[in-house]
Design a protein around this motif. Structure first.
Motif, mmCIF file in Angstrom:
data_model
loop_
_atom_site.group_PDB
_atom_site.id
_atom_site.type_symbol
_atom_site.label_atom_id
_atom_site.label_comp_id
_atom_site.label_asym_id
_atom_site.label_seq_id
_atom_site.Cartn_x
_atom_site.Cartn_y
_atom_site.Cartn_z
ATOM 1 N N CYS A 2 0.820 -1.063 -0.118
ATOM 2 C CA CYS A 2 0.085 -0.119 0.165
ATOM 3 C C CYS A 2 0.873 1.207 -0.039
ATOM 4 O O CYS A 2 1.786 1.364 0.776
ATOM 5 C CB CYS A 2 -0.984 -0.157 1.438
ATOM 6 S SG CYS A 2 -1.787 1.481 1.326
ATOM 7 N N CYS A 3 0.732 2.242 -0.696
ATOM 8 C CA CYS A 3 1.406 3.373 -1.067
ATOM 9 C C CYS A 3 1.137 4.288 0.028
ATOM 10 O O CYS A 3 1.881 5.327 0.186
ATOM 11 C CB CYS A 3 1.217 4.041 -2.324
ATOM 12 S SG CYS A 3 -0.435 4.594 -2.575
ATOM 13 N N LEU A 4 0.137 4.333 0.688
ATOM 14 C CA LEU A 4 0.034 5.076 1.992
ATOM 15 C C LEU A 4 0.424 4.402 3.268
ATOM 16 O O LEU A 4 1.057 5.104 3.827
ATOM 17 C CB LEU A 4 -1.757 5.092 2.161
ATOM 18 C CG LEU A 4 -2.337 5.893 1.016
ATOM 19 C CD1 LEU A 4 -3.926 6.105 1.218
ATOM 20 C CD2 LEU A 4 -1.712 7.291 0.962
ATOM 21 N N CYS A 10 -5.145 0.438 -7.972
ATOM 22 C CA CYS A 10 -6.349 1.390 -8.247
ATOM 23 C C CYS A 10 -6.099 2.270 -9.213
ATOM 24 O O CYS A 10 -5.022 2.208 -10.025
ATOM 25 C CB CYS A 10 -6.531 2.187 -6.789
ATOM 26 S SG CYS A 10 -7.125 1.070 -5.453
ATOM 27 N N TYR A 59 -3.080 -0.036 -2.986
ATOM 28 C CA TYR A 59 -3.560 0.272 -2.183
ATOM 29 C C TYR A 59 -4.231 -0.819 -1.261
ATOM 30 O O TYR A 59 -4.681 -1.931 -1.987
ATOM 31 C CB TYR A 59 -4.933 1.299 -2.110
ATOM 32 C CG TYR A 59 -4.323 2.692 -2.730
ATOM 33 C CD1 TYR A 59 -4.246 3.650 -1.661
ATOM 34 C CD2 TYR A 59 -4.415 2.891 -3.796
ATOM 35 C CE1 TYR A 59 -3.583 4.930 -2.084
ATOM 36 C CE2 TYR A 59 -3.922 4.115 -4.534
ATOM 37 C CZ TYR A 59 -3.608 5.161 -3.622
ATOM 38 O OH TYR A 59 -3.128 6.282 -4.148
ATOM 39 N N CYS A 105 -7.112 1.387 3.219
ATOM 40 C CA CYS A 105 -6.988 2.566 2.475
ATOM 41 C C CYS A 105 -7.810 2.897 1.201
ATOM 42 O O CYS A 105 -8.167 4.015 1.129
ATOM 43 C CB CYS A 105 -5.455 2.819 2.252
ATOM 44 S SG CYS A 105 -4.430 2.931 3.463
ATOM 45 N N ARG A 106 -7.969 1.742 0.586
ATOM 46 C CA ARG A 106 -9.218 1.872 -0.436
ATOM 47 C C ARG A 106 -10.452 2.292 -0.087
ATOM 48 O O ARG A 106 -11.111 3.312 -0.643
ATOM 49 C CB ARG A 106 -9.429 0.588 -1.291
ATOM 50 C CG ARG A 106 -8.448 0.338 -2.226
ATOM 51 C CD ARG A 106 -8.408 -0.803 -3.106
ATOM 52 N NE ARG A 106 -9.254 -1.980 -2.921
ATOM 53 C CZ ARG A 106 -8.700 -3.293 -2.148
ATOM 54 N NH1 ARG A 106 -7.435 -2.984 -2.122
ATOM 55 N NH2 ARG A 106 -9.437 -3.980 -1.763
ATOM 56 N N CYS A 137 -10.212 6.001 1.205
ATOM 57 C CA CYS A 137 -10.008 7.037 0.239
ATOM 58 C C CYS A 137 -11.411 6.644 -0.957
ATOM 59 O O CYS A 137 -11.104 7.529 -1.976
ATOM 60 C CB CYS A 137 -8.800 6.858 -0.593
ATOM 61 S SG CYS A 137 -7.420 7.234 0.526
#
Ligand SMILES: [Zn+2]
Ligand SMILES: [Zn+2]
Length: 55
Positions: free
Chosen positions: A23-25, A35, A41, A45-46, A49
């Motif tokens: 996950c990039c977050l 995504c 993600y 987090c998906r 967001c």
């Protein structure tokens, strides 16, 4: 929706992408999907967001 998301790093679809997936977050690896912005993600987090994974 027939749009195919491609990985931002390698320009391949999720199916063909061989990049390390996280996950990039949050940098987590749980249920990570590509995504619409070309980044991966995790499920949390998906949802946070409002991003949709492909299919
Ligand atoms: Zn990739
Ligand atoms: Zn995350």
């Amino acid at each position: 929706m027939a749009q195919e998301f491609v990985c931002m790093q390698c320009d391949l679809t999720e199916e063909k992408c061989k990049c390390d997936r996280y996950c990039c977050l949050c940098m987590g690896g749980h249920n990570v999907r590509l995504c619409q912005d070309g980044q991966y993600y995790c499920i949390d987090c998906r949802e946070a967001c409002d991003f949709q994974a492909q299919f």
